[in-house]
Design a protein around this motif. Structure first.
Motif, PDB file in Angstrom:
ATOM      1  N   GLU A 136      54.961   4.284 -78.354  1.00 47.65           N
ATOM      2  CA  GLU A 136      54.959   5.741 -78.415  1.00 47.65           C
ATOM      3  C   GLU A 136      55.949   6.273 -79.459  1.00 47.65           C
ATOM      4  O   GLU A 136      55.645   7.216 -80.193  1.00 47.65           O
ATOM      5  N   ARG A 137      57.133   5.663 -79.526  1.00 44.92           N
ATOM      6  CA  ARG A 137      58.142   6.121 -80.475  1.00 44.92           C
ATOM      7  C   ARG A 137      57.657   5.947 -81.917  1.00 44.92           C
ATOM      8  O   ARG A 137      57.932   6.782 -82.790  1.00 44.92           O
ATOM      9  N   VAL A 139      54.655   6.236 -82.907  1.00 50.41           N
ATOM     10  CA  VAL A 139      53.717   7.320 -83.175  1.00 50.41           C
ATOM     11  C   VAL A 139      54.491   8.587 -83.521  1.00 50.41           C
ATOM     12  O   VAL A 139      54.151   9.308 -84.468  1.00 50.41           O
ATOM     13  N   VAL A 140      55.544   8.874 -82.776  1.00 47.29           N
ATOM     14  CA  VAL A 140      56.372  10.052 -83.046  1.00 47.29           C
ATOM     15  C   VAL A 140      56.942   9.989 -84.462  1.00 47.29           C
ATOM     16  O   VAL A 140      56.967  10.987 -85.194  1.00 47.29           O
ATOM     17  N   GLU A 153      52.559  11.694 -70.785  1.00 47.91           N
ATOM     18  CA  GLU A 153      53.392  12.596 -71.581  1.00 47.91           C
ATOM     19  C   GLU A 153      54.550  11.822 -72.176  1.00 47.91           C
ATOM     20  O   GLU A 153      55.040  10.845 -71.601  1.00 47.91           O
ATOM     21  N   LEU A 157      54.940  13.921 -78.538  1.00 50.36           N
ATOM     22  CA  LEU A 157      53.549  13.488 -78.644  1.00 50.36           C
ATOM     23  C   LEU A 157      52.588  14.515 -78.073  1.00 50.36           C
ATOM     24  O   LEU A 157      52.884  15.190 -77.088  1.00 50.36           O
ATOM     25  N   GLU A 158      51.421  14.607 -78.716  1.00 48.70           N
ATOM     26  CA  GLU A 158      50.274  15.287 -78.135  1.00 48.70           C
ATOM     27  C   GLU A 158      49.424  14.219 -77.459  1.00 48.70           C
ATOM     28  O   GLU A 158      49.283  13.112 -77.984  1.00 48.70           O
ATOM     29  N   VAL A 159      48.876  14.530 -76.286  1.00 46.36           N
ATOM     30  CA  VAL A 159      48.056  13.549 -75.578  1.00 46.36           C
ATOM     31  C   VAL A 159      46.723  14.192 -75.199  1.00 46.36           C
ATOM     32  O   VAL A 159      46.648  15.394 -74.950  1.00 46.36           O
ATOM     33  N   LEU A 269      47.027   9.375 -78.229  1.00 42.69           N
ATOM     34  CA  LEU A 269      48.336   9.942 -78.560  1.00 42.69           C
ATOM     35  C   LEU A 269      48.467  10.132 -80.070  1.00 42.69           C
ATOM     36  O   LEU A 269      48.056   9.270 -80.844  1.00 42.69           O
ATOM     37  N   TRP A 270      49.069  11.245 -80.467  1.00 40.13           N
ATOM     38  CA  TRP A 270      49.406  11.439 -81.872  1.00 40.13           C
ATOM     39  C   TRP A 270      50.652  12.318 -81.946  1.00 40.13           C
ATOM     40  O   TRP A 270      51.004  13.006 -80.989  1.00 40.13           O
ATOM     41  N   ALA A 271      51.338  12.281 -83.075  1.00 41.23           N
ATOM     42  CA  ALA A 271      52.607  12.988 -83.215  1.00 41.23           C
ATOM     43  C   ALA A 271      52.394  14.493 -83.194  1.00 41.23           C
ATOM     44  O   ALA A 271      51.481  15.019 -83.826  1.00 41.23           O
ATOM     45  N   LYS A 272      53.266  15.183 -82.474  1.00 34.94           N
ATOM     46  CA  LYS A 272      53.148  16.638 -82.325  1.00 34.94           C
ATOM     47  C   LYS A 272      53.589  17.365 -83.587  1.00 34.94           C
ATOM     48  O   LYS A 272      52.981  18.354 -83.991  1.00 34.94           O
TER      49      LYS A 272
END
Length: 301
Positions: A136-137, A139-140, A153, A157-159, A269-272
């Motif tokens: 996840e990190r 991706v951020v 969540e 991230l956007e999920v 998941l993708w970066a917000k």
């Protein structure tokens, strides 16, 4: 100073030979030597030590100058790729990551993706984790464009719920309950439970399942590799709860799990705060459209 001169410096430093460098660059050796001498005159320092019959070596000035040359060429190449992608939005590399245990629907999505003629210039680079991994990190930070996980969540991230995952019981094929069509946690409450590593999404989910039944699982091991956990089940070390994955039916019996939480969401998941490339945005939207058409609107948990 020209980009051509910079490329000449890099190649001579690499080959340590003017003749070899000129051949690699498809330019005459006198032309290459003259171009580098003009650059040295402009900089007012020598970049190479030239000795007859010996390899060409960088001077102290040359060693200091070379990293900037490489960085310049890299930036020009990056700029060229960026302009090319702007001219052709459907051209580019999209990095996607997911864990093997969460990937049962992912190949189906991308099989359809590759059948789309409009997406055939997009290159997908998959990173599939078979051991415990937290991406996840990445991706951020933008190291991964899109990921698939059961992470509901995560900061930054956007999920989006993309699919449902079935959770099943896996028992040794010679287990007395192996022939059952469906079992509850009450049926296996005295069995040793083999965990997929603690603090994973699956670990927390299964813990909730047992808590709902007011049961305390008898934990035997803490696996960080899904294949090793399946092997422990086959060896009769205990039972396991996990996604429906391919297993050898001669070693392991897969039984439906009768529980309100026997299904869980898989999220995309993708970066917000980072803008996706046009290619990655196209892939993201394709996955959303495919999910809605194939699975319908998936309610969040």
């Amino acid at each position: 100073m020209t980009l051509q001169q910079i490329k000449y410096v890099i190649e001579v430093a690499h080959t340590q030979n003017f003749t070899q460098a000129s051949q690699n660059l498809n330019v005459s050796q006198p032309s290459l030597s003259h171009s580098i001498r003009v650059l040295e005159q402009e900089l007012e320092v020598p970049l190479f030590i030239r000795a007859s019959g010996k390899k060409v070596e960088l001077t102290t000035y040359g060693e200091a100058f070379l990293p900037y040359c490489r960085e310049t060429v890299q930036k020009v190449q990056d700029a060229e790729r960026h302009i090319h992608q702007m001219r052709n939005p459907m051209n580019g590399v999209v990095n996607i990551a997911y864990s093997y245990i969460n990937g049962s629907q992912i190949p189906t999505i991308f099989q359809s993706f590759y059948e789309e003629s409009s997406s055939n210039e997009i290159s997908i680079e998959f990173s599939v984790n078979h051991r415990c991994a937290v991406f996840e990190r990445d991706v951020v930070l933008g190291n991964i464009d899109i990921a698939f996980a059961c992470t509901k969540e995560f900061e930054g991230l956007e999920v989006y719920p993309i699919a449902k995952q079935d959770l099943v019981l896996m028992l040794p094929v010679h287990h007395p309950l192996a022939g059952a069509k469906k079992l509850s946690l009450q049926d296996v409450k005295d069995e040793t439970l083999l965990w997929y590593y603690k603090d994973s999404n699956l670990y927390r989910w299964i813990l909730r399942m047992y808590q709902m039944e007011n049961l305390e699982p008898d934990i035997r091991t803490d696996s960080t590799d899904w294949s090793s956990q399946i092997s422990y089940v086959a060896l009769g070390q205990g039972i396991s709860i996990g996604p429906r994955l391919p297993v050898d039916p001669q070693l392991i019996s897969v039984v439906e799990l009768d529980h309100p939480l026997n299904k869980r969401n898989v999220y995309m998941l993708w970066a917000k705060d980072k803008k996706l490339s046009n290619a990655a945005e196209y892939v993201k939207q394709f996955c959303i459209d495919f999910s809605q058409e194939e699975f319908g609107i998936i309610e969040d948990e």
